[in-house]
Design an enzyme around this catalytic site. Structure first.
Site, short mmCIF file in Angstrom:
data_model
loop_
_atom_site.label_atom_id
_atom_site.label_comp_id
_atom_site.label_asym_id
_atom_site.label_seq_id
_atom_site.Cartn_x
_atom_site.Cartn_y
_atom_site.Cartn_z
N HIS A 265 -0.62 2.81 17.66
CA HIS A 265 -1.62 1.77 17.95
C HIS A 265 -2.26 1.20 16.69
O HIS A 265 -3.03 0.24 16.76
CB HIS A 265 -2.69 2.36 18.87
CG HIS A 265 -3.52 1.36 19.59
ND1 HIS A 265 -4.87 1.18 19.33
CD2 HIS A 265 -3.20 0.47 20.56
CE1 HIS A 265 -5.34 0.23 20.12
NE2 HIS A 265 -4.35 -0.22 20.87
N HIS A 496 -11.49 -7.82 21.56
CA HIS A 496 -10.41 -6.87 21.33
C HIS A 496 -10.72 -6.06 20.08
O HIS A 496 -10.08 -5.07 19.78
CB HIS A 496 -9.07 -7.60 21.19
CG HIS A 496 -7.88 -6.69 21.24
ND1 HIS A 496 -7.28 -6.20 20.11
CD2 HIS A 496 -7.21 -6.15 22.29
CE1 HIS A 496 -6.26 -5.41 20.45
NE2 HIS A 496 -6.20 -5.36 21.77
#
Length: 636
Positions: A265, A496
């Site tokens: 990630h 985000h």
């Protein structure tokens, strides 16, 4: 004197002749003459002089409202006037005869006690209430406290003035540009072409999601870099697609995931130049919506090559150790790049030891999957953050000061782990060795209404992927706080970005910009009587801390000729002054030009505003029948 303006919020429905409440502020039945104030009705206190009311004072997005829609001026004599600052007319409904008077832009009228103000004719009602003289003192005190607590509201367009000088750029971070915002809202913000620029010799792109088609169109320079390594977290099917579509100069690598339900990630870019290396840590997937429609953050700094002829080479600093430890775990297939003046070199983790990181302005906080014990226990995840904060000295004002957790995906949490996580983020001492003590956290998380009215409508919820079972655990209710970002113009650009911080008013003890969401998979969970840390995923973030101010600042750049700057820096390399830098938000009201002040563009409001009883946290597996700004329902 003080006044109260009571906000009541109604809109006309085609199914009813009367006004229907959108939010419970006043309880209302029948016509406006039956309007009743309840004890729970919120009040906005006005001070003497002009008071601005507009888009930020209503909970439902309405493009007809201006940020500074009306100005209500209270005089010392007790008179109250209203002027229209926005582009749409306002209606005043007089309390005496009920007459409705339209006030056009740039017009000014007097208003009286109990007059109703319709910001848009038939919508967004305010009621003006003059207080009895005996009640004014307590409300003036409350107003004074509110102004002190909400000083950031005095600068609703703070990002317009966020223009850090070049020498301070590595010490701060920047927001990504957002399409559809006014130009001033993207002041000092960056796009992917502001990052991948100049004569790049080799590039490593680390991310979770990669859209090759968008990336090549958005950044054509990538086609001309001789070697590009893409380290990703895509699934097998998507990886096969990327393999077919990628340019010939690209190589792909998906790091090993030894524990189930983990992901790669981390979001970073490493660019090798003839003059040095650029390290970029950010929060955006390599896809169109992440770089154009959402609130995102990015930090970068350029570092020169170490001098091979230097008899006293720079010692390995904390940043270098952090970086090399992390890169070693990725184990990408090494590749060869041709560097001007250096010939062919192998690009592997050890290659990055060739650069001088002594002027790094941040520490790296990384997570890598595994069961970490012994010396590795404090090398990764929240235990790495704990170990660094334990060695830091902070001002006394941060004792027991609050914490903020802000992110875009919520894991399956329990109260025991949240206490463990808070313990790590609460570490640190004051100059007299007193521990800072635990801070009370708030979780900034978009509401359903935030997502519905966002720039993308409900579609924005795809990137806030938390299920109902994670979001609606009862113990989380006390933590929820609003995503409110008027000063950065990003209230409708869904976050985000992921950030964690400890603050006091508009000052920051420390600040972390990271790829890590709030989950055990990202941060790790202690096991076996706290002797083992289990982490599932790869993550990467940068930690901003107060640091000594150097008398000669290095503003080295890989893309500009700055030989003279570097020479001056080397001659005064060890000179420092006693002052330490101070971290503040964009809305801090002091002297931002002072050398010790480092302003960070925190996109959301501090202190955060807790949820009201009517606010519902977004979860992406619930159905929503109320149409969004594009006339869509969820799921589509």
């Amino acid at each position: 004197m003080s006044l109260l303006i009571h906000l009541t919020y109604f809109s006309r429905s085609p199914l009813f002749s009367s006004l229907q409440p959108q939010a419970v502020v006043f309880f209302f039945n029948g016509s406006l003459s039956d309007l009743k104030e309840e004890d729970s009705s919120p009040r906005i206190t006005l001070s003497e002089g002009p008071n601005i009311i507009g888009r930020g004072n209503v909970s439902i997005a309405d493009k007809r409202l201006s940020r500074k829609h009306i100005s209500i001026t209270v005089s010392s004599s007790g008179s109250v006037s209203l002027s229209v600052e926005g582009t749409n007319p306002v209606v005043i409904r007089c309390s005496g005869d009920g007459e409705r008077k339209k006030v056009k832009p740039r017009e000014e009228v007097l208003v009286s006690n109990d007059d109703l103000i319709e910001l848009i004719p038939g919508h967004h009602f305010f009621k003006l209430v003059l207080l009895p003289a005996e009640n004014r003192g307590s409300h003036e005190r409350a107003a004074k406290k509110a102004r002190k607590d909400d000083a950031h509201d005095d600068d609703v367009e703070a990002i317009r003035r966020f223009v850090p000088p070049n020498e301070k750029l590595p010490s701060t971070f920047r927001l990504l540009s957002v399409n559809g915002l006014p130009d001033w809202a993207n002041t000092s913000c960056v796009s992917i072409n502001d990052v991948i620029e100049g004569d790049v010799v080799a590039a490593i792109l680390s991310n979770y999601m990669v859209d090759v088609d968008w990336l090549m169109s958005a950044c054509p320079k990538l086609a001309n870099i001789s070697q590009v390594m893409v380290i990703h977290g895509e699934g097998d099917g998507r990886q096969e697609y990327i393999q077919r579509k990628k340019p010939a100069n690209w190589s792909l690598h998906k790091p090993r995931l030894p524990i189930s339900f983990g992901t790669h990630h981390s979001k970073a870019i490493f660019l090798v130049y003839p003059r040095g290396v650029r390290v970029v840590v950010h929060t955006a997937n390599l896809i169109h919506v992440d770089w154009n429609n959402k609130s995102q953050g990015l930090w970068m700094q350029d570092f020169p090559w170490k001098d091979d002829d230097n008899k006293d080479p720079p010692k390995c600093c904390g940043f270098e150790g952090d970086l090399i430890d992390y890169l070693n775990v990725l184990k990408w297939p090494e590749f060869t790049a041709s560097l001007p003046g250096r010939g062919n070199v192998k690009i592997n983790a050890a290659f990055f030891k060739k650069f001088d990181y002594s002027n790094a302005t941040v520490r790296l906080i990384a997570s890598v999957p595994g069961y970490h014990t012994g010396l590795n226990l404090k090398k990764w995840g929240h235990m790495k953050l704990r170990s660094i904060l334990q060695e830091c000295i902070f001002d006394r004002e941060f004792r027991r000061s609050p914490l903020v957790y802000q992110f875009s995906s919520l894991g399956s949490l329990d109260e025991k782990w949240l206490a463990e996580f808070r313990d790590s983020l609460s570490c640190g001492i004051t100059e007299d060795k007193t521990p800072l003590g635990p801070g009370d956290p708030l979780i900034i998380w978009p509401t359903v209404e935030d997502v519905r009215c966002s720039l993308e409508g409900y579609a924005a919820g795809n990137a806030i992927p938390s299920p109902l079972k994670n979001v609606e655990k009862p113990f989380l209710r006390k933590y929820w706080a609003k995503w409110k970002a008027d000063h950065s113009a990003r209230s409708r650009a869904m976050p985000h970005i992921k950030t964690f911080t400890r603050y006091s008013d508009q000052k920051l003890a420390w600040f972390l910009l990271t790829s890590s969401n709030l989950s055990k998979a990202a941060w790790g969970a202690l096991q076996k009587n706290n002797s083992q840390l289990m982490i599932r995923s790869y993550e990467l973030g940068v930690l901003f801390l107060s640091s000594p101010i150097k008398t000669q600042v290095c503003d080295f750049s890989c893309t500009e000729d700055n030989t003279s700057t570097m020479k001056a820096k080397q001659e005064t390399k060890d000179e420092v002054v006693k002052e330490r830098s101070k971290l503040v938000t964009m809305t801090w009201q002091g002297d931002k030009d002072s050398p010790e002040i480092i302003s960070l563009p925190i996109p959301y409001q501090l202190p955060p505003k807790p949820y009201s009883p009517e606010d519902v946290p977004w979860s992406w597996d619930r159905g929503y029948s109320k149409k969004d700004v594009y006339g869509q329902v969820w799921p589509r």
